[in-house]
Scaffold this motif. Structure first.
Motif, mmCIF file in Angstrom:
data_model
loop_
_atom_site.group_PDB
_atom_site.id
_atom_site.type_symbol
_atom_site.label_atom_id
_atom_site.label_comp_id
_atom_site.label_asym_id
_atom_site.label_seq_id
_atom_site.Cartn_x
_atom_site.Cartn_y
_atom_site.Cartn_z
ATOM 1 N N GLU A 210 0.834 -1.202 0.000
ATOM 2 C CA GLU A 210 0.000 0.000 0.000
ATOM 3 C C GLU A 210 0.871 1.253 0.000
ATOM 4 N N PHE A 211 0.413 2.263 -0.722
ATOM 5 C CA PHE A 211 1.132 3.538 -0.811
ATOM 6 C C PHE A 211 0.387 4.619 -0.045
ATOM 7 N N GLN A 212 1.127 5.354 0.765
ATOM 8 C CA GLN A 212 0.575 6.460 1.541
ATOM 9 C C GLN A 212 0.585 7.725 0.698
ATOM 10 N N VAL A 213 -0.579 8.369 0.583
ATOM 11 C CA VAL A 213 -0.669 9.614 -0.162
ATOM 12 C C VAL A 213 -1.100 10.733 0.787
ATOM 13 N N VAL A 214 -0.612 11.940 0.518
ATOM 14 C CA VAL A 214 -0.996 13.130 1.269
ATOM 15 C C VAL A 214 -1.254 14.239 0.251
ATOM 16 N N ALA A 215 -2.418 14.895 0.356
ATOM 17 C CA ALA A 215 -2.776 15.934 -0.615
ATOM 18 C C ALA A 215 -3.484 17.081 0.081
ATOM 19 N N ASP A 216 -3.173 18.307 -0.339
ATOM 20 C CA ASP A 216 -3.821 19.475 0.265
ATOM 21 C C ASP A 216 -4.733 20.176 -0.737
ATOM 22 N N SER A 217 -5.294 21.284 -0.342
ATOM 23 C CA SER A 217 -6.201 22.045 -1.208
ATOM 24 C C SER A 217 -5.468 23.073 -2.054
ATOM 25 N N HIS A 218 -4.138 23.013 -2.034
ATOM 26 C CA HIS A 218 -3.322 23.977 -2.772
ATOM 27 C C HIS A 218 -2.632 23.337 -3.971
ATOM 28 N N GLY A 219 -3.059 22.108 -4.330
ATOM 29 C CA GLY A 219 -2.500 21.439 -5.506
ATOM 30 C C GLY A 219 -1.323 20.527 -5.220
ATOM 31 N N ASN A 220 -0.925 20.416 -3.966
ATOM 32 C CA ASN A 220 0.188 19.526 -3.628
ATOM 33 C C ASN A 220 -0.328 18.102 -3.402
ATOM 34 N N VAL A 221 0.199 17.149 -4.160
ATOM 35 C CA VAL A 221 -0.132 15.738 -3.987
ATOM 36 C C VAL A 221 1.164 14.940 -4.023
ATOM 37 N N SER A 244 9.027 -2.026 1.777
ATOM 38 C CA SER A 244 8.834 -3.446 1.511
ATOM 39 C C SER A 244 10.163 -4.107 1.153
ATOM 40 N N PRO A 245 10.394 -5.325 1.654
ATOM 41 C CA PRO A 245 11.611 -6.052 1.261
ATOM 42 C C PRO A 245 11.463 -6.706 -0.104
ATOM 43 N N LYS A 246 10.276 -6.611 -0.699
ATOM 44 C CA LYS A 246 9.977 -7.366 -1.922
ATOM 45 C C LYS A 246 10.203 -6.582 -3.201
ATOM 46 N N ILE A 247 9.736 -5.339 -3.250
ATOM 47 C CA ILE A 247 9.650 -4.673 -4.546
ATOM 48 C C ILE A 247 10.941 -3.943 -4.918
ATOM 49 N N SER A 248 11.177 -3.834 -6.219
ATOM 50 C CA SER A 248 12.372 -3.176 -6.746
ATOM 51 C C SER A 248 12.143 -1.677 -6.844
ATOM 52 N N ASP A 249 13.227 -0.935 -7.031
ATOM 53 C CA ASP A 249 13.123 0.518 -7.189
ATOM 54 C C ASP A 249 12.294 0.873 -8.425
ATOM 55 N N GLU A 250 12.387 0.044 -9.462
ATOM 56 C CA GLU A 250 11.666 0.308 -10.711
ATOM 57 C C GLU A 250 10.155 0.206 -10.505
ATOM 58 N N ILE A 251 9.703 -0.870 -9.869
ATOM 59 C CA ILE A 251 8.259 -1.015 -9.661
ATOM 60 C C ILE A 251 7.772 -0.064 -8.577
ATOM 61 N N ARG A 252 8.640 0.266 -7.615
ATOM 62 C CA ARG A 252 8.273 1.251 -6.588
ATOM 63 C C ARG A 252 7.962 2.590 -7.238
ATOM 64 N N LYS A 253 8.778 2.998 -8.192
ATOM 65 C CA LYS A 253 8.537 4.275 -8.884
ATOM 66 C C LYS A 253 7.244 4.216 -9.707
ATOM 67 N N ALA A 254 7.025 3.105 -10.386
ATOM 68 C CA ALA A 254 5.822 2.976 -11.207
ATOM 69 C C ALA A 254 4.567 3.024 -10.338
ATOM 70 N N MET A 255 4.595 2.366 -9.196
ATOM 71 C CA MET A 255 3.443 2.365 -8.288
ATOM 72 C C MET A 255 3.241 3.739 -7.668
ATOM 73 N N GLY A 256 4.332 4.386 -7.290
ATOM 74 C CA GLY A 256 4.239 5.725 -6.716
ATOM 75 C C GLY A 256 3.666 6.725 -7.698
ATOM 76 N N ASP A 257 4.128 6.651 -8.964
ATOM 77 C CA ASP A 257 3.625 7.558 -10.000
ATOM 78 C C ASP A 257 2.136 7.320 -10.248
ATOM 79 N N ALA A 258 1.733 6.038 -10.270
ATOM 80 C CA ALA A 258 0.319 5.712 -10.497
ATOM 81 C C ALA A 258 -0.549 6.218 -9.354
#
Length: 455
Positions: A210-221, A244-258
């Protein structure tokens, strides 16, 4: 900033919110059931109002009683915590109508992402990978058979409402589909008042990320990395870690971007979590659901990213932009959380309510305990069995595991049974130490240990 906040919850999360408010110089109002009169959150809030009998259906889930307490106390805002009314769009809308700020996303977003079927459709619309499944709610058993044959077994039947593993049934073959469909629907109706279910392809032996997201009312996400929540028994998390001990930096970036893209597209505001399944090869990920609230396991993200997500929630709801230290935060160290539950693993995890005769929590460097209980406190039988969260943080994963083993060994609780012996044993296994586990691991471990989970 708000003048006074009502905390519409109980237990450790209520206490966690009260502490954050105090550090922001915000007054607090606790609500409590008759069974929770001795809970620590009642004692530490500035005001406390009883809202009904012990069962949550007569207290913490009664919207009119929560709103009445808020109006009596003349609060500016309500923090829902997690569980109970935290993902109830109706509650957020009523707060808005009463001119009380709901500390969370809008009712419209909660409705959109709180229904798992609608959330899947939304994720697919914005290009986030999802598992094959039904296009909507399954209307009949015959339709369930038709969809399962189309996507192929194994499949997972899931409730569209709620969470916490309720209303979910894996189906390995056609012989068990009918009974699993009925059981999932009945459990969903009982737990959430909505028996609607949908179906998706079951990803075998995945990791739950699971990815933690934080977003405000000023356009920051932004996202604050991932948590691995694959250590589960019957879809209930018992140990979590960040990263996570499982995922690679490549998939971490893809999931974070998504994650960030999806939250921007739906206009999300406040803290939230997007949950994914990652296949056993660690190469593909699939959107599972979104939690439009703070998560139980949020402390491990706080420890790794050096932030306070509850304070951030309150500040965002008050109209402030994200804190600079959050916008610039980078991960450091490794953190692990054990959920300490009042259950007896030796007796098929039977609930163990009752009086705590002795409570001694561990301490030392890198150890944090979030709890509402103490020596002499009686654990009521009406609620979730979690009584504490033990969080440890260290420079490396290996050091964090060693610290957690030490901390679990220091924990002394007498009068009730807990999950500590099981968690201590899990941390000694080579599989956990090497990060070689998935969401099926705990069930297999219990069978090997002669602790067959009878369900």
């Amino acid at each position: 900033m708000f003048r006074k906040v009502l905390v519409a919850n109980r237990g450790e999360i209520a206490l966690r919110v009260i502490r954050a408010c105090k550090e922001l110089d915000v007054k607090t109002v606790a609500v409590y059931s008759e069974a929770d009169v001795d809970s620590m959150h009642v004692h530490l809030a500035d005001e406390a109002i009883c809202i009904g009998p012990g069962p949550s259906s007569e207290s913490y889930l009664k919207i009119p009683r929560i709103i009445a307490a808020a109006e009596i106390a003349n609060v500016d805002a309500i923090h829902p915590g997690y569980g109970f009314l935290s993902e109830k769009a109706e509650f957020a809308e009523i707060c808005k109508q009463c001119k009380i700020k709901f500390i969370g996303p809008s009712a419209e977003v909660i409705a959109m992402m709180g229904d798992k079927n609608t959330a899947r459709a939304t994720a697919r619309k914005f290009g986030v990978p999802i598992t094959p499944g039904s296009d909507g709610i399954i209307e009949s058993e015959d339709q369930a058979f038709e969809i399962a044959r189309r996507i192929g077994y194994p499949v997972m039947i899931k409730a569209t409402a709620g969470g916490g593993g309720r209303g979910m049934r894996p189906v390995l073959n056609e012989a068990t589909l009918r009974s699993s469909y009925q059981q999932a629907s009945m459990e969903a109706l009982k737990c959430f008042g909505d028996g609607s279910v949908y179906m998706e392809k079951l990803v075998e032996r995945p990791h739950h990320i699971e990815f933690q997201v934080v977003a405000d009312s000023h356009g920051n996400v932004i996202h604050l990395g991932e948590r691995d929540c694959s250590m589960q028994r019957r879809n209930q998390k018992i140990i979590e870690e960040c990263p996570s001990p499982k995922i690679s930096d490549e998939i971490r970036k893809a999931m974070g971007d998504a994650t960030v893209k999806l939250c921007k597209e739906i206009g999300y505001e406040n803290c939230g979590t997007i949950e994914y399944l990652v296949d056993n090869d660690g190469k593909n990920f699939y959107f599972m659901e979104m939690n439009t609230r703070i998560q139980v396991e949020h402390p491990i993200t706080e420890e790794v990213y050096g932030c306070d997500l509850i304070k951030e929630q309150i500040q965002i709801a008050a109209g402030l932009p994200l804190s600079q230290h959050i916008l610039k935060s980078t991960p450091r160290h490794h953190s692990i959380e054990c959920r300490i539950n009042a259950e007896d693993p030796a007796r098929n995890f039977a609930p163990s309510p009752g009086r705590i005769d002795l409570w001694y929590a561990p301490g030392g460097r890198g150890v944090r305990v979030d709890t509402h209980v103490y020596s002499g406190y009686s654990v009521p039988p009406h609620y979730d069995s979690m009584i504490a969260k033990l969080i440890v943080t260290a420079a490396t994963r290996d050091a964090a595991i060693r610290r957690m083993r030490r901390a679990l060994g220091e924990f002394m609780i007498q009068g009730i049974k807990t999950t500590i012996p099981l968690q201590s044993k899990i941390l000694t296994t080579s599989d956990f130490q090497q990060g070689k586990y998935d969401i099926t691991w705990v069930e297999n471990f219990l069978r090997q240990e002669g602790m067959k989970d009878k369900g």
